[in-house]
Motif scaffolding. Structure first.
Motif, PDB file in Angstrom:
ATOM      1  N   TYR A 180       0.828  -1.210   0.000  1.00 20.15           N
ATOM      2  CA  TYR A 180       0.000   0.000   0.000  1.00 20.15           C
ATOM      3  C   TYR A 180       0.861   1.258   0.000  1.00 20.15           C
ATOM      4  CZ  TYR A 180      -4.593  -2.117   0.688  1.00 20.15           C
ATOM      5  OH  TYR A 180      -5.763  -2.799   0.503  1.00 20.15           O
ATOM      6  N   LEU A 181       1.874   1.297   0.868  1.00 20.61           N
ATOM      7  CA  LEU A 181       2.742   2.474   0.960  1.00 20.61           C
ATOM      8  C   LEU A 181       3.490   2.712  -0.345  1.00 20.61           C
ATOM      9  CD1 LEU A 181       4.181   1.977   4.574  1.00 20.61           C
ATOM     10  CD2 LEU A 181       2.402   3.583   3.825  1.00 20.61           C
ATOM     11  N   LYS A 182       3.915   1.621  -0.979  1.00 25.00           N
ATOM     12  CA  LYS A 182       4.610   1.735  -2.260  1.00 25.00           C
ATOM     13  C   LYS A 182       3.703   2.365  -3.309  1.00 25.00           C
ATOM     14  CE  LYS A 182       6.463  -1.146  -5.999  1.00 25.00           C
ATOM     15  NZ  LYS A 182       6.654  -2.536  -6.469  1.00 25.00           N
ATOM     16  N   THR A 183       2.442   1.945  -3.315  1.00 27.84           N
ATOM     17  CA  THR A 183       1.495   2.475  -4.289  1.00 27.84           C
ATOM     18  C   THR A 183       1.196   3.954  -4.036  1.00 27.84           C
ATOM     19  OG1 THR A 183       0.471   0.304  -4.514  1.00 27.84           O
ATOM     20  CG2 THR A 183      -0.808   2.185  -5.272  1.00 27.84           C
ATOM     21  N   LEU A 184       0.993   4.316  -2.771  1.00 25.46           N
ATOM     22  CA  LEU A 184       0.709   5.710  -2.434  1.00 25.46           C
ATOM     23  C   LEU A 184       1.864   6.627  -2.824  1.00 25.46           C
ATOM     24  CD1 LEU A 184      -0.986   5.278   1.068  1.00 25.46           C
ATOM     25  CD2 LEU A 184      -2.086   5.919  -1.078  1.00 25.46           C
ATOM     26  N   ALA A 185       3.078   6.130  -2.678  1.00 19.38           N
ATOM     27  CA  ALA A 185       4.243   6.942  -3.040  1.00 19.38           C
ATOM     28  C   ALA A 185       4.454   6.980  -4.545  1.00 19.38           C
ATOM     29  CB  ALA A 185       5.495   6.381  -2.355  1.00 19.38           C
ATOM     30  N   ALA A 186       4.037   5.914  -5.236  1.00 21.05           N
ATOM     31  CA  ALA A 186       4.316   5.804  -6.672  1.00 21.05           C
ATOM     32  C   ALA A 186       3.540   6.815  -7.502  1.00 21.05           C
ATOM     33  CB  ALA A 186       3.989   4.384  -7.153  1.00 21.05           C
ATOM     34  N   PRO A 188       2.352  10.128  -7.011  1.00 22.68           N
ATOM     35  CA  PRO A 188       2.921  11.471  -7.219  1.00 22.68           C
ATOM     36  C   PRO A 188       4.270  11.447  -7.938  1.00 22.68           C
ATOM     37  CG  PRO A 188       3.002  10.844  -4.896  1.00 22.68           C
ATOM     38  CD  PRO A 188       2.144   9.837  -5.579  1.00 22.68           C
ATOM     39  N   ILE A 189       5.087  10.424  -7.666  1.00 20.67           N
ATOM     40  CA  ILE A 189       6.374  10.318  -8.360  1.00 20.67           C
ATOM     41  C   ILE A 189       6.155  10.123  -9.854  1.00 20.67           C
ATOM     42  CG2 ILE A 189       8.439   8.879  -8.631  1.00 20.67           C
ATOM     43  CD1 ILE A 189       8.278   8.309  -5.617  1.00 20.67           C
ATOM     44  N   SER A 234       4.785  -0.276 -10.852  1.00 19.83           N
ATOM     45  CA  SER A 234       4.861   0.477  -9.603  1.00 19.83           C
ATOM     46  C   SER A 234       3.728   0.146  -8.642  1.00 19.83           C
ATOM     47  CB  SER A 234       4.855   1.988  -9.903  1.00 19.83           C
ATOM     48  OG  SER A 234       5.917   2.329 -10.770  1.00 19.83           O
TER      49      SER A 234
END
Length: 389
Positions: A180-186, A188-189, A234
């Motif tokens: 989940y955290l990876k997806t949330l960060a992906a 905006p990047i 991602s």
């Protein structure tokens, strides 16, 4: 031999689609109905002439990617951000209501708690394909309606990705939060990287070689599919990647030329998508699932406009616009089909519950299409007065 089978399958699909589409136009029926019916006739549960529906479904997914890319080309970033902010509460509130409705119906028909929850999740989303396919693309007075529909669909896509990640993480709960955290960060990047690449690389290439139309065509396809694949890797969806790819070059003068060039390619793959929906449905289970599917479909088509009308009025939208948006979103989603497939693969639901979701999707696709083309402007409206493209 496999190549021959593929050519023969394409011959059957597109020749059959042309014949049924002609009949549909003469009888003033929506073309989407013709494609789904053709899939049921030629698919493995019909006459069996096209048996590899999984391959067709994977190929047709490219049509959804192109659809979102072309949609992004028509969306100005500033307008999109404003609309997403405005529609967030509507998307969340409607998702909760539709989940509770689906869950309640599932429990009432004796499905397990897990199956009822999956059915509820499937009802939360509206179809990106149907919603966008039936939007007028060049009618300026419909611009706000289109932006609102698109904003809600995109927010629903984000929620759908969260649901899909939850289903995927069921197989590996130890790193579920990390996913989940990876997806949330992906996200905006991905957005920032896309705009930077377009500004400093893509637009410079286009300006330098804009006389070579074939090159512009290839560059657009490569950018669309490339960002879609990066998004997929991602933890996001290919559809979101394609949409970001489109929005990132929406302010460029070349955007409308690219959109016009890619529309025939999009339609080619979308025909395959609707064919695969009809072909993958197991007709032998129809007797067991017909009643709950009809009830769910009627509830979806009837309830979604009412819910969206109520929620949109709370953010100061007019009654007529709120009703129209509700009817345009009055179906469940292709994401619902994916949720059913993944849940079945993970043994969370049985074949019967999975086919209830599939049948509900097909019925709501058809019913909502009829409602829209008979009452609102669309590219495939049966009335010349309502036809817009």
């Amino acid at each position: 031999m496999e190549g021959h089978n593929l050519v023969f399958s394409f011959f059957l699909i597109f020749t059959g689609a042309a014949i049924l589409a002609s009949a549909a136009l003469y009888t003033r029926q929506p073309l989407l109905v013709a494609y789904i019916v053709l899939g049921a006739i030629l698919g493995p549960y019909g006459m069996g002439y096209v048996s590899d529906t999984q391959m067709m479904s994977e190929i047709s997914h490219i049509g959804i990617i192109f659809l979102l890319f072309l949609l992004g080309l028509d969306m100005q970033p500033s307008h999109l951000i404003h609309m997403l902010k405005k529609a967030t509460l509507v998307a969340i509130g409607s998702s909760v209501i539709f989940f509770a409705t689906g869950y309640g119906i599932g429990v009432a028909f004796g499905y397990t708690q897990a199956e009822a929850a999956i059915i509820g999740a499937a009802l939360m989303f509206s179809s990106t394909i149907i919603g966008i396919k039936l939007l007028p693309t060049t009618v300026l007075h419909h611009r706000h309606t289109g932006e609102l529909v698109v904003g809600l669909l995109l927010l629903q896509d984000v929620i759908a990705i969260m649901v899909l990640l939850f289903l995927y993480s069921g197989e590996a709960e130890s790193n579920g939060m990390g996913t989940y955290l990876k997806t949330l960060a992906a996200l905006p990047i991905l957005i920032v990287s896309a705009f930077v690449f377009v500004k400093y690389v893509l637009l410079k290439l286009i300006q330098r070689f804009d006389r070579f139309h074939e090159y512009i065509f290839l560059l657009a396809i490569g950018w669309c599919l490339g960002l879609a694949e990066i998004a997929q890797m991602s933890g996001l969806s290919a559809e979101i990647g394609a949409f970001v790819a489109g929005v990132s070059i929406a302010t460029s003068p070349i955007a409308q030329y690219i959109a016009t060039s890619l529309k025939p390619l999009r339609d080619f793959f979308l025909i395959l998508f609707f064919f695969s929906i009809g072909a993958s449905f197991n007709l032998t289970l129809l007797g067991d699932i017909i009643l709950p599917s009809i009830i769910l479909a009627v509830l979806v088509v009837g309830l979604k406009p009412v819910v969206f009308r109520f929620l949109l009025s709370k953010i100061s939208e007019s009654k007529s616009l709120a009703w129209e948006v509700g009817f345009r979103l009055g179906q469940i989603s292709e994401f619902s089909l994916l949720i059913a497939y993944i849940a079945t693969s993970a043994a969370l639901i049985g074949q019967e519950a999975s086919h209830v979701i599939q049948a509900t999707a097909i019925l709501t696709f058809l019913l909502s299409t009829y409602v829209v083309i008979f009452n609102y402007p669309s590219p495939i409206a049966v009335s010349d007065k309502l036809r817009r493209d």
